[in-house]
Structures are given as structure tokens and as C-alpha cells.
Design a protein around this motif. Structure first.
Motif, PDB file in Angstrom:
ATOM      1  N   LEU A   1       8.546  13.796   0.380  1.00 10.40           N
ATOM      2  CA  LEU A   1       6.967  12.880   0.748  1.00 10.40           C
ATOM      3  C   LEU A   1       6.215  13.864   1.988  1.00 10.40           C
ATOM      4  N   HIS A   2       4.595  14.187   1.550  1.00 13.20           N
ATOM      5  CA  HIS A   2       4.195  13.797   2.739  1.00 13.20           C
ATOM      6  C   HIS A   2       3.277  12.569   3.529  1.00 13.20           C
ATOM      7  N   GLU A   3       3.213  12.770   4.486  1.00 15.40           N
ATOM      8  CA  GLU A   3       3.046  11.039   4.907  1.00 15.40           C
ATOM      9  C   GLU A   3       1.575  11.387   5.726  1.00 15.40           C
TER      10      GLU A   3
ATOM     11  N   ILE B   1      -6.734  17.376   0.156  1.00 12.88           N
ATOM     12  CA  ILE B   1      -6.313  18.434  -0.538  1.00 12.88           C
ATOM     13  C   ILE B   1      -5.791  19.265   0.305  1.00 12.88           C
ATOM     14  N   LEU B   2      -3.907  18.981  -1.028  1.00 19.03           N
ATOM     15  CA  LEU B   2      -2.473  19.129  -0.448  1.00 19.03           C
ATOM     16  C   LEU B   2      -2.353  20.228  -1.223  1.00 19.03           C
TER      17      LEU B   2
ATOM     18  N   GLY C   1       0.658  -0.814   0.150  1.00 17.13           N
ATOM     19  CA  GLY C   1       0.237  -0.072   0.157  1.00 17.13           C
ATOM     20  C   GLY C   1       1.146   0.778  -0.020  1.00 17.13           C
ATOM     21  N   TYR C   2      -0.107   2.459   0.393  1.00 18.35           N
ATOM     22  CA  TYR C   2       0.921   3.847   0.015  1.00 18.35           C
ATOM     23  C   TYR C   2       0.430   4.375   1.453  1.00 18.35           C
ATOM     24  N   ASN C   3       1.084   4.830   1.835  1.00 22.02           N
ATOM     25  CA  ASN C   3       0.628   5.834   3.351  1.00 22.02           C
ATOM     26  C   ASN C   3       1.532   7.445   2.972  1.00 22.02           C
ATOM     27  N   CYS C   4       1.568   7.824   2.113  1.00 24.89           N
ATOM     28  CA  CYS C   4       2.265   9.479   1.218  1.00 24.89           C
ATOM     29  C   CYS C   4       1.802   9.726   0.433  1.00 24.89           C
ATOM     30  N   THR C   5       1.773  10.616  -0.497  1.00 22.37           N
ATOM     31  CA  THR C   5       1.894  11.077  -1.847  1.00 22.37           C
ATOM     32  C   THR C   5       3.379  11.773  -1.850  1.00 22.37           C
ATOM     33  N   GLY C   6       4.376  11.472  -3.210  1.00 22.18           N
ATOM     34  CA  GLY C   6       5.413  12.235  -3.240  1.00 22.18           C
ATOM     35  C   GLY C   6       5.119  12.804  -4.886  1.00 22.18           C
TER      36      GLY C   6
ATOM     37  N   GLY D   1       2.387  23.310  -3.961  1.00 30.34           N
ATOM     38  CA  GLY D   1       4.213  23.519  -4.049  1.00 30.34           C
ATOM     39  C   GLY D   1       4.403  23.434  -2.451  1.00 30.34           C
ATOM     40  N   ASP D   2       3.546  23.212  -1.481  1.00 38.08           N
ATOM     41  CA  ASP D   2       4.102  23.247  -0.678  1.00 38.08           C
ATOM     42  C   ASP D   2       3.478  22.182   0.777  1.00 38.08           C
ATOM     43  N   PHE D   3       4.301  20.829   0.636  1.00 37.85           N
ATOM     44  CA  PHE D   3       3.669  19.954   1.255  1.00 37.85           C
ATOM     45  C   PHE D   3       3.780  20.035   2.968  1.00 37.85           C
ATOM     46  N   SER D   4       5.107  21.214   3.298  1.00 40.04           N
ATOM     47  CA  SER D   4       5.754  20.496   4.558  1.00 40.04           C
ATOM     48  C   SER D   4       4.198  21.159   5.270  1.00 40.04           C
ATOM     49  N   SER D   5       3.522  21.575   4.692  1.00 38.08           N
ATOM     50  CA  SER D   5       2.293  22.393   5.848  1.00 38.08           C
ATOM     51  C   SER D   5       0.755  21.141   5.720  1.00 38.08           C
ATOM     52  N   GLY D   6       0.887  20.583   5.230  1.00 34.53           N
ATOM     53  CA  GLY D   6      -0.201  19.513   5.538  1.00 34.53           C
ATOM     54  C   GLY D   6      -0.794  19.607   3.728  1.00 34.53           C
ATOM     55  N   PRO D   7      -2.984  19.459   3.824  1.00 36.64           N
ATOM     56  CA  PRO D   7      -3.036  19.199   3.503  1.00 36.64           C
ATOM     57  C   PRO D   7      -4.674  21.120   3.412  1.00 36.64           C
TER      58      PRO D   7
END
Length: 468
Positions: A391-393, A434-435, A375-380, A438-444
Motif C-alpha cells: 500500500l501507498h498511503e 503520479i505514482l 472511502g480509500y486513503n491508499c493505492t494498493g 514498481g516503487d510505491f515506497s518512494s511516493g509519487p
């Protein structure tokens, strides 16, 4: 239903049994839905309605669409089975009647005598959901697509006004050209080895067919377009229908034959060029483009065919990596290199850059090891300019689906769009994420929590402007 027969019927792969409707007052929103988004996020996937006779890999469940409609910063949710003739016939008899692509079953005489679906090949309609030319289609690469209404009710099989002939199987992986609006697709047939590129215009009218002769029918799941070409991978992976009908293993992997890359001119008149390289398999392309006499192809590489008839082999869990291939149109040489060591699948791109030079690819990704079922637990996010993978986990035990890039209608910048995907995280529940691209660090920027579960599935798309 006995779900213990396969790990791909358990956990968040397990089917749901009910169709649900939830309005804005029933969906908890964490954060804020961008108010300039008008349309629907829809995802197709396998959802077995009756006890499967055979289930090694989740290819055979009945198609179910899960949809979240967005308007004025509010959300509505629906899920519906695609009402295929196979599903309707099994409901009539209240039991499983049809086999799988790996293990066929003869259709009982009583079913045929009662006017049930006679075709032993189940049209699952479970692979993709697409909106093009005003048509909403649930797709499966082994048969005709099913036309749906915007509320997910099924109209029936769709043949593009006769362009598809009986026996044609339309791919579930077309590409839409951003310059022309054309849908570039293909058909294959169970009774022929050949491959046919099919092109439909922006209004869903058939424009052109390009035949690609093969000596043996291969398993070709996806295609990629560039400005002038259609590119397909012909891996040494084969399916024998006669063996499947006898209950024998129909799949074969013959790596000594290598993998061929077919470059098919979109004009339909120039010669098709074939490149050859060592054997590999791929489910999905990310994007492709032409530059300086080369054709650049980004895709998800797998060492060998990732499925079999036999349960417990683990071949479906083998590593999947983002690769970049370069085809030199002058020397006919192939360069094929790993781009990232992250386990990933279901690669996507900003569709406005389909077939063009671009910067970012996105994929369902994982930073953990999985047990019985992968499976997959992140968006890359895969940055093809810098070589960086981010990656955003969603959680170590989360299940995250295919991330669909949704363009910001007020910006042309890739970084200003969003990635949408369904996520199930134990303890947090089910939500649409909804992520910001341009900014994976701040989360959805928003999580739309859904009271019922959305099982792991296949492909999703954003249906711009589609409303209930």
C-alpha cells in the motif's frame, strides 16, 4: 442545498458548484511530470446540481468530468458537467424534477408540456469516461452514452450510428481487447431480463451481438474478457422498476439462489457455460485469463448487495476484498479464494495485459476504519506472482480515487508504468498523484496540485494522445 441528508453528500463526497479551468501557470507541480506522457487523465463521478430527493449511495448525482491534460511535462485542468437532457430540464425549472434509481418520481405535466425531458429514469452519465475509436464517451449503464469533445463540452447522446436502439442501456464497464482493439461491451434493457454482449471494432463500428437469455433481470455492473470468453457474475441481486415507480424499495437480495458465473464464448457460436457457487456480489473485475484448462478471474468480492433504498443501514460499508476465482472448464468446478485482507475497490490492471496472464493488479485501498461514509486513503498493488499486497498511503484522512495504470510508452514492463489518481488530503489539498508502479515506497514522482476540489467519484481512464 441540504447536504445533511446523506453522508455521501458530505466531506469529499460533497458536490462542487462551479466549472473551472486552470492552465500550467496556475497548477503547482511537486516533483516532475514524466515528459514522455501525452494525453489526458479523466474521471467521471456524481455531482448533484440540485437538491436530491433521495440519496443513499452516490449513484444518482449528475455526471461531472474532471480532466488533467499532460504535454511536454506540463498540465492543464478542466471540469465540466455532462449536459444531459435531464440536467438541462432541471436547470430550466431551477429545481429537482427526477428521482433516483431507488426512488422514482413521476415527471410533472408542466415539464412535459414545456418540452422537457419526459423520461423519469435520469441518465446521469456519471459512471465512466472512455476514449475508444476516436470517441470520448461519458457512460452510465442505464442508458445511452454521451459523446463529448476533447474540451469536455457535450455533443449529445451517442447510439453508435444506430447500433443502439431506443431502450438499450450500454454498460459503463466495457473492456478493450489489446490484441484486436475491439471494445467488448453489453446492453441491458429495463423492459427485458436478457443480456446482450456487444462488440465494437477499433474504429467504434459495431461487429457482433451475442444474446444471453435470463429468466429475471439481474444487477450486472461489470464484465471481464479473456482470450476466448466474456465472463459475467449473475448475483441474486434484483431491481424491480414497477416497485421503484410506486416509491417502494425496488432492490432485493435473495442469497438462497446463489451466484451464477456465465462464460460466454466471444465467437458468438459456441455454447454458453454456467457455473454456480454460493451467493456473493461484486462491482468490479480486475482481470482474467486462461491457463491449463482453467479460467482465472481476479475481482473484488463483497458478501452481499451493498446498497438499499433505506438510509443508515451501513450495507455499503461492508468489507470488500480482492479474490481469485478459478473455473475448471473440464470438471465445471469453481474455486473461490480470498487473495488479500485489505479493504479495496475500483480494481485496475495494465490494459496491455487485459484478458492475458499478468502479475500486478491495482485498487483504491484502505488501511483505516471509516465513519459514516466509507472511502480509500491508499493505492494498493496486488502481486499475483508472490501473493504480496503493498500500500501507498496518502494520509490517514485522505480520499484517494481509482488508480489508473498509465503505461510507459518506452517500456513493456508492468513495473515501469505509473498509477494516476485524484487525491484529496486535508491540509495538503487536492492533487493528481503520479505514482511509479514498481516503487510505491518512494511516493509519487509528481503531484499536480489543483486549486479547486475534486469530489470523490467513480471511474477514470488515461486518454492516450488526447489533447485540447
Amino acid at each position: 442545498m441540504d447536504l445533511s441528508i446523506s453522508p455521501y453528500l458530505q466531506g469529499n463526497y460533497a458536490p462542487v458548484t462551479e466549472e473551472k479551468d486552470f492552465g500550467p501557470d496556475e497548477l503547482k507541480v511537486e516533483g516532475q511530470i514524466p515528459k514522455n506522457l501525452l494525453g489526458a487523465f479523466m474521471r467521471d463521478g456524481p455531482n448533484a446540481a440540485f437538491q436530491p430527493n433521495h440519496y443513499v449511495y452516490p449513484l444518482d448525482g449528475d455526471g461531472m468530468i474532471h480532466a488533467v491534460y499532460l504535454q511536454d511535462g506540463k498540465a492543464t485542468y478542466k471540469n465540466r458537467w455532462v449536459e444531459t437532457s435531464h440536467l438541462q430540464t432541471e436547470r430550466q425549472f431551477n429545481r429537482t424534477l427526477y428521482g433516483s434509481v431507488g426512488k422514482m418520481l413521476p415527471v410533472p405535466e408542466e415539464v412535459i408540456e414545456a418540452g422537457g425531458e419526459p423520461n423519469p429514469v435520469r441518465n446521469t452519465a456519471n459512471t465512466n469516461i472512455l476514449y475508444h475509436g476516436g470517441k470520448l464517451l461519458a457512460m452510465w449503464e442505464g442508458g445511452f452514452p454521451h459523446l463529448l469533445n476533447s474540451d469536455l463540452s457535450t455533443v449529445g447522446l451517442y447510439d453508435y450510428d444506430g447500433a443502439l436502439q431506443p431502450g438499450d442501456a450500454l454498460t459503463a464497464h466495457p473492456k478493450i481487447c489489446p490484441a484486436t482493439g475491439d471494445l467488448i461491451s453489453c446492453t441491458q434493457r429495463w423492459d427485458s431480463a436478457n443480456y446482450w454482449v456487444q462488440i465494437f471494432d477499433k474504429n467504434a463500428q459495431h461487429k457482433k451481438t451475442i444474446e444471453v437469455p435470463f429468466t429475471r433481470k439481474g444487477i450486472i455492473h461489470d464484465l471481464q474478457i479473456t482470450e476466448n470468453y466474456v465472463v459475467i457474475f449473475y448475483a441474486p441481486a434484483f431491481h424491480d422498476m414497477a416497485r421503484a415507480m410506486r416509491g417502494e424499495d425496488p432492490f432485493s437480495w435473495e442469497p438462497e439462489k446463489g451466484t451464477k458465473i456465465f462464460v460466454i464464448p466471444r465467437n458468438g457460436s459456441d455454447d454458453i457455460v454456467t457455473y454456480e457457487t454460493e451467493a456473493f456480489f461484486s462491482w468490479h473485475f480486475c482481470n482474467g485469463f486462461e491457463k491449463g484448462g482453467k479460467i482465472i478471474i481476479d475481482y473484488v468480492w463483497i458478501n452481499s448487495m451493498p446498497f438499499t433504498q433505506t438510509q443508515g443501514t451501513g450495507v455499503e460499508k461492508q468489507p470488500r476484498r480482492m479474490y481469485r476465482m478459478e473455473l475448471d472448464t473440464k470438471t465445471r468446478s469453481v474455486t473461490n479464494e480470498q487473495f488479500s485482507d485489505v479493504f479495496c475497490e475500483f480494481s485496475r490492471v495494465d490494459e496491455r495485459r487485459m484478458g492475458k496472464s499478468y502479475r500486478y493488479g491495482f485498487a483504491a485501498s484502505s488501511n483505516r476504519s471509516w465513519g459514516d461514509a466509507h472511502g480509500y486513503n491508499c493505492t494498493g498493488r496486488y502481486d499475483f506472482n508472490t501473493g504480496e499486497t503493498v500500500l501507498h498511503e496518502y494520509g490517514s484522512e485522505a480520499n484517494a480515487g481509482e488508480p489508473v495504470y498509465v503505461a510507459n510508452p518506452d517500456s513493456e514492463n508492468e513495473r515501469d508504468g505509473w498509477l494516476m489518481c485524484f487525491v484529496y488530503n486535508p491540509g495538503e489539498g487536492q492533487f493528481l498523484s503520479i505514482l511509479p508502479a514498481g516503487d510505491f515506497s518512494s511516493g509519487p514522482v509528481a503531484k499536480i496540485h489543483i486549486p479547486s476540489r475534486v469530489p470523490n467519484g467513480f471511474h477514470a481512464n488515461w486518454m492516450q494522445g488526447l489533447t485540447l
